[in-house]
Write a protein that holds these residues in place. Structure first.
Motif, PDB file in Angstrom:
ATOM      1  N   VAL A  72       0.859  -1.177   0.000  1.00  0.00           N
ATOM      2  CA  VAL A  72       0.000   0.000   0.000  1.00  0.00           C
ATOM      3  C   VAL A  72       0.896   1.228   0.000  1.00  0.00           C
ATOM      4  CG1 VAL A  72      -1.741   1.328   1.239  1.00  0.00           C
ATOM      5  CG2 VAL A  72      -1.859  -1.168   1.233  1.00  0.00           C
ATOM      6  N   THR A  89      -6.138   0.317   1.053  1.00  0.00           N
ATOM      7  CA  THR A  89      -5.693  -0.881   1.762  1.00  0.00           C
ATOM      8  C   THR A  89      -6.613  -2.058   1.461  1.00  0.00           C
ATOM      9  OG1 THR A  89      -4.698   0.444   3.518  1.00  0.00           O
ATOM     10  CG2 THR A  89      -5.204  -1.851   4.035  1.00  0.00           C
ATOM     11  N   ILE A 104       0.768  -7.203   4.404  1.00  0.00           N
ATOM     12  CA  ILE A 104       0.529  -5.929   3.740  1.00  0.00           C
ATOM     13  C   ILE A 104       1.583  -4.943   4.237  1.00  0.00           C
ATOM     14  CG2 ILE A 104      -1.011  -3.958   3.461  1.00  0.00           C
ATOM     15  CD1 ILE A 104      -1.974  -6.416   1.958  1.00  0.00           C
ATOM     16  N   PHE A 106       2.739  -1.335   4.488  1.00  0.00           N
ATOM     17  CA  PHE A 106       2.174   0.012   4.374  1.00  0.00           C
ATOM     18  C   PHE A 106       3.315   1.019   4.263  1.00  0.00           C
ATOM     19  CE2 PHE A 106       0.492   4.060   5.543  1.00  0.00           C
ATOM     20  CZ  PHE A 106      -0.764   4.076   4.948  1.00  0.00           C
ATOM     21  N   LEU A 141      -6.238   0.133  11.205  1.00  0.00           N
ATOM     22  CA  LEU A 141      -5.877  -0.514   9.946  1.00  0.00           C
ATOM     23  C   LEU A 141      -5.370  -1.935  10.189  1.00  0.00           C
ATOM     24  CD1 LEU A 141      -5.995   0.700   7.076  1.00  0.00           C
ATOM     25  CD2 LEU A 141      -3.522   1.073   7.250  1.00  0.00           C
ATOM     26  N   LEU A 145      -7.222  -5.427   8.843  1.00  0.00           N
ATOM     27  CA  LEU A 145      -6.553  -6.428   8.016  1.00  0.00           C
ATOM     28  C   LEU A 145      -6.568  -7.802   8.674  1.00  0.00           C
ATOM     29  CD1 LEU A 145      -3.514  -4.351   6.730  1.00  0.00           C
ATOM     30  CD2 LEU A 145      -5.338  -5.328   5.324  1.00  0.00           C
ATOM     31  N   LEU A 153      -0.393  -6.391   9.110  1.00  0.00           N
ATOM     32  CA  LEU A 153       0.074  -5.060   8.735  1.00  0.00           C
ATOM     33  C   LEU A 153       1.549  -4.900   9.114  1.00  0.00           C
ATOM     34  CD1 LEU A 153      -0.458  -2.128   7.765  1.00  0.00           C
ATOM     35  CD2 LEU A 153      -1.052  -1.580  10.132  1.00  0.00           C
TER      36      LEU A 153
END
Length: 298
Positions: A72, A89, A104, A106, A141, A145, A153
């Motif tokens: 992301v 996201t 993921i 970020f 966030l 996820l 994350l």
């Protein structure tokens, strides 16, 4: 047991954006990633690789590649524009999950400076309310996820974003929930801001969830600081270098990571935007050979 898995990503082929004619075409990137000997990849900017799950799976399978993580970026940090951050996201999470990835990464870009002009877009330090928003939103966030997608994350400290140095990274880790937030430990960005990479590994072993392995030229990093250059301007000068030419010390980092009780992806990144299309493959191949000779990878 070997618990480190080696991969690479579009960044090492000069890719920073979903679409830019100065970037290596995506099919060439995938071909050369496999030729260089990598089997794991991070997907890079959403829209660079195919976003249709069936097409992406077919392209990866054809080259024997597997997805380590989705990326992301491009929506800024979670201290602002949080609705846009969540929307981006979610679409990255859906593609990552379909591709078999479980992480993921970020990347909070754009940050407080313009990479091309060096101009300041906002203050380089967050105020108390902005820090509160950053920590709360990052927790939200990470929980989203984990609970909705089963993904983890990995927050990426980044030069020219307000989480870039030792103090700021520690504040992020101390203020977020370890169940939902861990680091993408980018060794190059941290070295660029003179953070103690080994100290972070030893001090927060349970929070190192993913690794971007890169090195910086200390002399060029010092010049960038002295001349107040943006990170993108420093990259254009060649501040990001192939191991073992820069800092931090790769054998020490790999040794510390191997001592952690964790399965970790170690994804090679060398910032080279923009780059001649013929340069990345030989660099990536040499880097893989060096790392496999230096570390203990699965």
């Amino acid at each position: 047991m070997r618990r480190l898995k080696l991969g690479s990503c579009p960044d090492s082929w000069g890719v920073w954006y979903a679409d830019d004619p100065r970037q290596t075409p995506w099919s060439r990137f995938l071909d050369e990633l496999a030729v260089a000997g990598y089997r794991w990849l991070e997907l890079g900017p959403y829209g660079y690789l195919p976003t249709d799950p069936a097409e992406l799976a077919e392209e990866l399978d054809a080259r024997g590649l597997r997805c380590a993580a989705g990326t992301v970026g491009g929506v800024g940090g979670p201290h602002r524009n949080f609705r846009e951050v969540v929307a981006e996201t979610r679409r990255v999470a859906e593609l990552t999950l379909a591709a078999g990835g479980r992480n993921i990464v970020f990347v909070p870009v754009p940050g407080y400076r313009d990479d091309a002009t060096g101009g300041y877009l906002e203050a380089s330090e967050l105020g108390p309310e902005q820090w509160r928003a950053l920590l709360d939103n990052t927790n939200t966030l990470g929980r989203l996820l984990a609970e909705e997608y089963g993904l983890s994350l990995r927050f990426h400290p980044h030069a020219d974003y307000q989480v870039e140095n030792q103090r700021q990274v520690e504040r992020l880790l101390d203020g977020t929930d370890p169940r939902f937030v861990s680091l993408c430990l980018d060794t190059g960005h941290l070295a660029y801001r003179r953070a103690d990479v080994l100290g972070l590994i030893h001090g927060y072993p349970e929070r190192v969830g993913y690794v971007h392995l890169k090195q910086m030229d200390p002399a060029l990093a010092a010049r960038a600081e002295a001349e107040d250059l943006a990170f993108g301007q420093a990259v254009a000068l060649g501040v990001s270098v192939a191991p073992p030419a820069g800092a931090p010390d790769v054998p020490a980092v790999l040794g510390a990571l191997a001592d952690l009780d964790a399965d970790l992806f170690v994804v090679v990144e060398q910032d080279m935007y923009p780059v001649d299309f013929d340069l990345p493959l030989p660099i990536a191949t040499r880097t893989r050979r060096y790392l496999e000779e230096t570390g203990d990878f699965a």
